[in-house]
Scaffold this motif. Structure first.
Motif, PDB file in Angstrom:
ATOM      1  N   VAL A 120      30.064  32.913  39.660  1.00 43.79           N
ATOM      2  CA  VAL A 120      30.880  34.003  39.136  1.00 43.79           C
ATOM      3  C   VAL A 120      31.864  34.494  40.188  1.00 43.79           C
ATOM      4  CG1 VAL A 120      29.162  35.740  39.804  1.00 43.79           C
ATOM      5  CG2 VAL A 120      30.819  36.274  38.000  1.00 43.79           C
ATOM      6  N   SER A 121      33.030  34.882  39.743  1.00 42.90           N
ATOM      7  CA  SER A 121      34.009  35.546  40.601  1.00 42.90           C
ATOM      8  C   SER A 121      34.700  36.625  39.782  1.00 42.90           C
ATOM      9  CB  SER A 121      35.036  34.554  41.162  1.00 42.90           C
ATOM     10  OG  SER A 121      35.738  33.913  40.111  1.00 42.90           O
ATOM     11  N   VAL A 122      35.404  37.525  40.501  1.00 43.25           N
ATOM     12  CA  VAL A 122      36.050  38.661  39.857  1.00 43.25           C
ATOM     13  C   VAL A 122      37.555  38.597  40.074  1.00 43.25           C
ATOM     14  CG1 VAL A 122      36.382  41.169  39.986  1.00 43.25           C
ATOM     15  CG2 VAL A 122      34.068  40.218  39.963  1.00 43.25           C
ATOM     16  N   TYR A 123      38.283  38.842  38.980  1.00 46.06           N
ATOM     17  CA  TYR A 123      39.727  39.094  39.090  1.00 46.06           C
ATOM     18  C   TYR A 123      39.867  40.605  38.998  1.00 46.06           C
ATOM     19  CZ  TYR A 123      44.757  38.850  38.306  1.00 46.06           C
ATOM     20  OH  TYR A 123      46.126  38.999  38.423  1.00 46.06           O
ATOM     21  N   ALA A 124      40.308  41.241  40.088  1.00 46.60           N
ATOM     22  CA  ALA A 124      40.327  42.705  40.159  1.00 46.60           C
ATOM     23  C   ALA A 124      41.734  43.247  39.992  1.00 46.60           C
ATOM     24  CB  ALA A 124      39.734  43.164  41.487  1.00 46.60           C
ATOM     25  N   MET A 125      41.902  44.121  39.009  1.00 49.72           N
ATOM     26  CA  MET A 125      43.168  44.827  38.865  1.00 49.72           C
ATOM     27  C   MET A 125      43.268  45.894  39.945  1.00 49.72           C
ATOM     28  SD  MET A 125      44.469  43.231  36.325  1.00 49.72           S
ATOM     29  CE  MET A 125      45.915  44.230  35.964  1.00 49.72           C
ATOM     30  N   GLN A 126      44.475  46.065  40.456  1.00 52.70           N
ATOM     31  CA  GLN A 126      44.692  47.028  41.535  1.00 52.70           C
ATOM     32  C   GLN A 126      45.114  48.377  40.962  1.00 52.70           C
ATOM     33  OE1 GLN A 126      43.888  46.059  44.747  1.00 52.70           O
ATOM     34  NE2 GLN A 126      43.187  44.288  43.540  1.00 52.70           N
ATOM     35  N   GLY A 127      44.779  49.428  41.694  1.00 53.12           N
ATOM     36  CA  GLY A 127      45.128  50.771  41.276  1.00 53.12           C
ATOM     37  C   GLY A 127      44.009  51.738  41.589  1.00 53.12           C
ATOM     38  N   ARG A 128      44.199  52.982  41.198  1.00 55.60           N
ATOM     39  CA  ARG A 128      43.191  54.001  41.452  1.00 55.60           C
ATOM     40  C   ARG A 128      41.988  53.781  40.543  1.00 55.60           C
ATOM     41  NH1 ARG A 128      44.207  60.567  41.189  1.00 55.60           N
ATOM     42  NH2 ARG A 128      42.092  61.176  41.852  1.00 55.60           N
ATOM     43  N   LEU A 129      40.802  53.713  41.152  1.00 59.73           N
ATOM     44  CA  LEU A 129      39.584  53.437  40.400  1.00 59.73           C
ATOM     45  C   LEU A 129      38.891  54.731  39.999  1.00 59.73           C
ATOM     46  CD1 LEU A 129      37.996  50.581  42.582  1.00 59.73           C
ATOM     47  CD2 LEU A 129      39.742  50.385  40.806  1.00 59.73           C
TER      48      LEU A 129
END
Length: 477
Positions: free
Chosen positions: A76-85
């Protein structure tokens, strides 16, 4: 029967569970992530998994899911959207110990971009990511709802993920079955994570065993009068077919008598085709149910007939098609002075004419507008669509049976005819509407099974009403 929640109802349940019952939001997120991971593990089988995480709590669910999959030895891997979490999302991202990807690819893609709270058009990088997910060829699992689908009305917010499987967290949402929802959710599996409800005013969906209750055993010691009289006031020279279809549907509803109040020209066509029909222009007030307006043409005289019935009739009155358009033209307020139970059966455009509200606006909040109209005028309102909204007596039901075989001329005529017969059997207006829409939808599905959705016509649907009833009655055994 299954319940379907609005976004606000789901938020209220979340808040109640967290703030009143004292279940930490962290605990609920852990359970949600586990619920998603369980469904991923069921199909993983050595495949590569990409979890696409947004910046809100849906993304937090994705990070929890990813960590669980990692601990299970899944690739498994993650594609992470950027921005305030969000705070919960940030916490779970910090706990994730696996790798990241800069590409949208994998055998299975888990969509954790947006939750049900999305209320704006999707653009920019998010739209690009959604388009890449849809073009990937991967098996797609969406967390709670396909990203880009509005949780309240099911409309696509510019672009949306097309899922193979949607994992519904805690409850089904209205967006699953309204608008574009059914085309984008794929298979839906509901997972209980311990969220408790603090109200019970939900929209509900009748299932086969519920509809079966409207088909009780018929006593052997009975006669035609036992099962009621349905009268249809419909058809004109231009729309003779409307009378034929409505009458045959009524004849197949199980009522004892079907009467047709029509012109001589219409009678000449219907009489040889449907010899069981009784032709009558008098004593309509004695009927158990009346349906008016199918293929009648819009006219002042039709308005006067409707007005007379509303003031003098005490059974169930169904107003459809040109009956609705006539009300729109000459005045809908006569509904407020009625003596009878009334069912209105508009599609969105007819409802727009009745209310003066734009079609686009209606489709953005179909349940809300249907509820408001039903309450204001004291009627059962069946707002027809791919999923029809049925409101009356303070209750809301959604019908999900049917297919595009119904997206053809004549479907509304059949519905009103069948509904008139069901109401004549003694079924209350709200449930006559629910039962009839369900049954016509099921008959259309059966017709499409036997041929296809392209070539199935109204006659095929009528012929399969018998099998639809047979299948439904079997739920009682």
């Amino acid at each position: 029967m299954q319940r379907y929640l609005t976004n606000s109802q789901m938020r209220s349940a979340d808040n109640y569970t967290i703030n009143t019952l004292g279940v930490p939001s962290e605990t609920l997120m852990r359970r949600a992530g586990l619920a998603i991971a369980e469904e991923v593990l069921a199909v993983a089988d050595g495949k590569t998994i990409l979890v696409v995480c947004g910046t809100g709590n849906n993304g937090g669910d994705g990070y929890v899911c990813s960590q669980i999959l990692l601990q299970k030895g899944v690739n498994v891997s993650v594609y992470a959207m950027q921005g305030r979490l969000s705070a919960d999302c940030e916490r779970e991202k910090l706990r994730y110990t696996g790798g990241y990807s800069t590409q949208i690819c994998g055998d299975i893609i888990v969509d954790c971009l947006f939750g049900t709270g999305l209320c704006r058009e999707v653009g920019g990088e998010y739209a690009e990511v959604i388009n890449k997910i849809n073009a990937s060829g991967a098996y797609v699992i969406s967390a709670d709802i396909p990203s880009g689908i509005n949780g309240d009305n099911g409309l696509k917010m510019n672009v949306a993920v097309k899922a193979n499987l949607t994992v519904a967290i805690a409850e089904y949402k209205l967006g699953f079955i309204l608008g574009d929802g059914m085309d984008y959710c794929g298979k839906v599996i509901k997972k209980d994570i311990g969220i408790c409800l603090n109200e019970d005013t939900f929209a509900e969906v009748f299932e086969g065993e519920d509809i079966a209750e409207f088909y009780p055993a018929r006593p052997r010691n009975s006669h035609k009068g036992t099962f009621g009289t349905a009268t249809l006031i419909c058809g004109c020279t231009k729309y003779v077919g409307a009378a034929v279809l409505a009458t045959e549907a009524a004849l197949r509803s199980g009522c004892g008598y079907v009467k047709l109040d029509c012109s001589a020209a219409v009678k000449r066509t219907v009489a040889p085709a449907l010899p069981q029909t009784v032709f009558s222009k008098s004593d309509n007030l004695k009927s158990d149910a009346i349906a008016i307006g199918m293929g009648s043409g819009v006219s002042k005289s039709l308005y006067e007939k409707i007005s007379y019935l509303l003031k003098n009739y005490t059974g169930t009155l169904i107003i459809d098609a040109d009956g609705l358009n006539t009300l729109s033209k000459y005045g809908v307020n006569i509904l407020k002075g009625k003596k009878c139970g009334v069912i209105l059966t508009p599609h969105a455009k007819e409802f727009s004419r009745l209310t003066g509200i734009e079609v686009k606006q209606i489709l953005s909040s179909p349940v809300e507008y249907a509820q408001k109209f039903s309450s204001e005028y004291g009627v059962t309102l069946l707002l027809k669509g791919a999923a029809s909204v049925i409101c009356g007596d303070g209750k809301t039901y959604i019908n999900t049976t049917g297919c595009t075989a119904l997206a053809k001329a004549g479907s509304g005529d059949m519905l009103s005819g069948y509904m008139c017969g069901v109401a004549a059997r003694g079924v209350k207006p709200l449930y006559a509407a629910v039962c009839s829409q369900y049954m016509l939808g099921l008959a259309a599905e059966i017709a499409a099974e036997k041929s296809n959705e392209y070539t199935a016509i109204a006659g095929d649907i009528l012929q399969n009403l018998s099998e639809a009833v047979t299948r439904t009655i079997k739920y009682k055994n």
